[in-house]
Design an enzyme around this catalytic site. Structure first.
Site, PDB file in Angstrom:
ATOM      1  N   LYS A   2      46.239  37.962  41.935  1.00  0.00           N
ATOM      2  CA  LYS A   2      45.467  38.756  42.397  1.00  0.00           C
ATOM      3  C   LYS A   2      47.177  39.698  42.328  1.00  0.00           C
ATOM      4  CE  LYS A   2      42.223  36.622  44.500  1.00  0.00           C
ATOM      5  NZ  LYS A   2      41.368  36.523  45.149  1.00  0.00           N
ATOM      6  N   GLY A   9      37.887  34.062  48.550  1.00  0.00           N
ATOM      7  CA  GLY A   9      38.913  34.584  49.871  1.00  0.00           C
ATOM      8  C   GLY A   9      38.225  34.820  51.666  1.00  0.00           C
ATOM      9  N   GLU A  68      32.570  31.653  40.069  1.00  0.00           N
ATOM     10  CA  GLU A  68      32.250  32.078  41.499  1.00  0.00           C
ATOM     11  C   GLU A  68      32.031  32.999  42.969  1.00  0.00           C
ATOM     12  OE1 GLU A  68      37.285  32.418  40.557  1.00  0.00           O
ATOM     13  OE2 GLU A  68      36.814  34.166  40.564  1.00  0.00           O
ATOM     14  N   GLU A 120      36.576  41.100  41.734  1.00  0.00           N
ATOM     15  CA  GLU A 120      37.304  42.132  41.824  1.00  0.00           C
ATOM     16  C   GLU A 120      37.401  43.518  41.171  1.00  0.00           C
ATOM     17  OE1 GLU A 120      40.742  39.799  43.452  1.00  0.00           O
ATOM     18  OE2 GLU A 120      39.445  39.000  45.069  1.00  0.00           O
ATOM     19  N   SER A 155      37.428  30.076  47.332  1.00  0.00           N
ATOM     20  CA  SER A 155      38.854  29.240  48.768  1.00  0.00           C
ATOM     21  C   SER A 155      38.707  27.291  48.150  1.00  0.00           C
ATOM     22  CB  SER A 155      37.944  29.079  50.058  1.00  0.00           C
ATOM     23  OG  SER A 155      37.592  30.614  50.436  1.00  0.00           O
ATOM     24  N   ASN A 181      45.260  32.294  40.361  1.00  0.00           N
ATOM     25  CA  ASN A 181      45.440  33.860  40.347  1.00  0.00           C
ATOM     26  C   ASN A 181      46.101  34.651  40.819  1.00  0.00           C
ATOM     27  OD1 ASN A 181      44.106  36.691  39.922  1.00  0.00           O
ATOM     28  ND2 ASN A 181      41.693  36.376  40.785  1.00  0.00           N
ATOM     29  N   HIS A 207      36.423  38.969  37.057  1.00  0.00           N
ATOM     30  CA  HIS A 207      36.587  38.977  37.843  1.00  0.00           C
ATOM     31  C   HIS A 207      35.757  39.671  38.684  1.00  0.00           C
ATOM     32  CE1 HIS A 207      38.104  38.016  42.149  1.00  0.00           C
ATOM     33  NE2 HIS A 207      38.640  36.525  41.679  1.00  0.00           N
TER      34      HIS A 207
HETATM   35  P1  PGA Z   1      40.272  32.496  46.334  1.00  0.00           P
HETATM   36  O1  PGA Z   1      40.603  33.205  45.201  1.00  0.00           O
HETATM   37  O2  PGA Z   1      40.672  31.176  46.385  1.00  0.00           O
HETATM   38  O3  PGA Z   1      41.103  32.830  47.154  1.00  0.00           O
HETATM   39  O4  PGA Z   1      39.158  32.339  47.131  1.00  0.00           O
HETATM   40  C1  PGA Z   1      39.640  32.789  43.906  1.00  0.00           C
HETATM   41  C2  PGA Z   1      39.167  33.762  42.710  1.00  0.00           C
HETATM   42  O5  PGA Z   1      38.941  35.288  43.318  1.00  0.00           O
HETATM   43  O6  PGA Z   1      39.929  33.759  42.080  1.00  0.00           O
END
Ligand code: PGA
Length: 244
Positions: free
Chosen positions: A14, A168, A162, A92, A206, A12, A90
């Site tokens: 983003k 992140g 997640e 976000e 992460s 992803n 997601h």
């Molecule tokens: P990350 O994000 O690996 O940077 O923690 C994962 C995600 O949001 O899909």
């Protein structure tokens, strides 16, 4: 009865990346034989991303089929490009765009109707983890989709667990913490549909080149949804190898 499930690693990006990065992935991404590898770049790069040796996913769709929805992208447009996956729900998007469980469920329905495979994301914030209500929280997220799409939705979908506190932050869930929730999700869905044994459940939050193998070795973790570490082809290759 245990089932052999194919592993999947989805990247992803983003709101990151550019055409040069996509070119690097086209040239250097290695797809292991027994693993689905899906790249999810920003929408403007989808047309350029398809037609290569990996699969491609979008990061969002409209819940509407077409019409006066400025800035949105429909399922049929993704089909037109041969984009086969879409990340939905997601955290976000739930946060930045106030996407509710019900709206996410509508989008999952739209994707399924169009023959796209949703990568349906669920996961709890830190305060829910600390209050010990994780199972109830993720169950409500899942049940919102079951209510609208039926209890067979996951036969054509992928679930990504997640935990928000792990996204992140560099603070990954331990393999045991993640496995516990994955097993709960599978058991919950198995109560009404035995095909839940075949469903791919990804872990996200992460995941990196160092911790992927240990996470993917857990009984109910069928791969990962990777954010930050999907922006470097070498790291992403190591993660894909860990799944393969
Ligand atoms: P990350 O994000 O690996 O940077 O923690 C994962 C995600 O949001 O899909």
């Amino acid at each position: 009865m245990s089932h052999v499930r194919k592993k999947m690693v989805a990247g992803n990006w983003k709101m990151n990346g550019n055409r040069a990065l996509l070119e690097q992935f086209k040239q250097h991404l290695i797809v292991p034989d027994n693993t689905d590898v899906v790249l999810c770049p920003p929408a403007v790069y989808l047309a350029n991303a398809v037609g290569s040796h990996y699969k491609v996913g979008a990061q969002n769709i409209s819940e509407h089929e077409k019409g006066a929805h400025t800035g949105d992208i429909s399922c049929s447009m993704l089909n037109d490009l041969a984009v086969h996956y879409v990340i939905l729900g997601h955290s976000e998007r739930r946060q930045d765009h106030n996407e509710s469980n019900e709206l996410v469920a509508q989008k999952v329905k739209c994707a399924l109707n169009a023959g796209l495979t949703p990568i349906f994301c669920i996961g709890e914030p830190l305060e829910v983890r600390e209050s010990g209500e994780v199972f109830a929280f993720v169950q409500a997220q899942i049940d919102a989709v079951v209510n609208i799409c039926g209890n067979e939705f996951f036969e054509k979908a992928v679930i990504a667990y997640e935990p928000i506190w792990a996204i992140g932050t560099g603070k990954t869930a331990s393999p045991e913490q993640a496995q516990e929730v994955h097993a709960f999700i599978r058991t919950h869905l198995s109560k009404t549909n035995s095909d839940a044994q075949k469903m791919q459940i990804l872990y996200g939050g992460s995941v990196n080149a160092d911790n992927a193998a240990e996470l993917f070795a857990q009984a109910d973790i069928d791969g990962g949804l990777i954010g930050g570490a999907s922006l470097k082809v070498d790291d992403f290759n190591i993660i894909c190898q860990a799944a393969g």
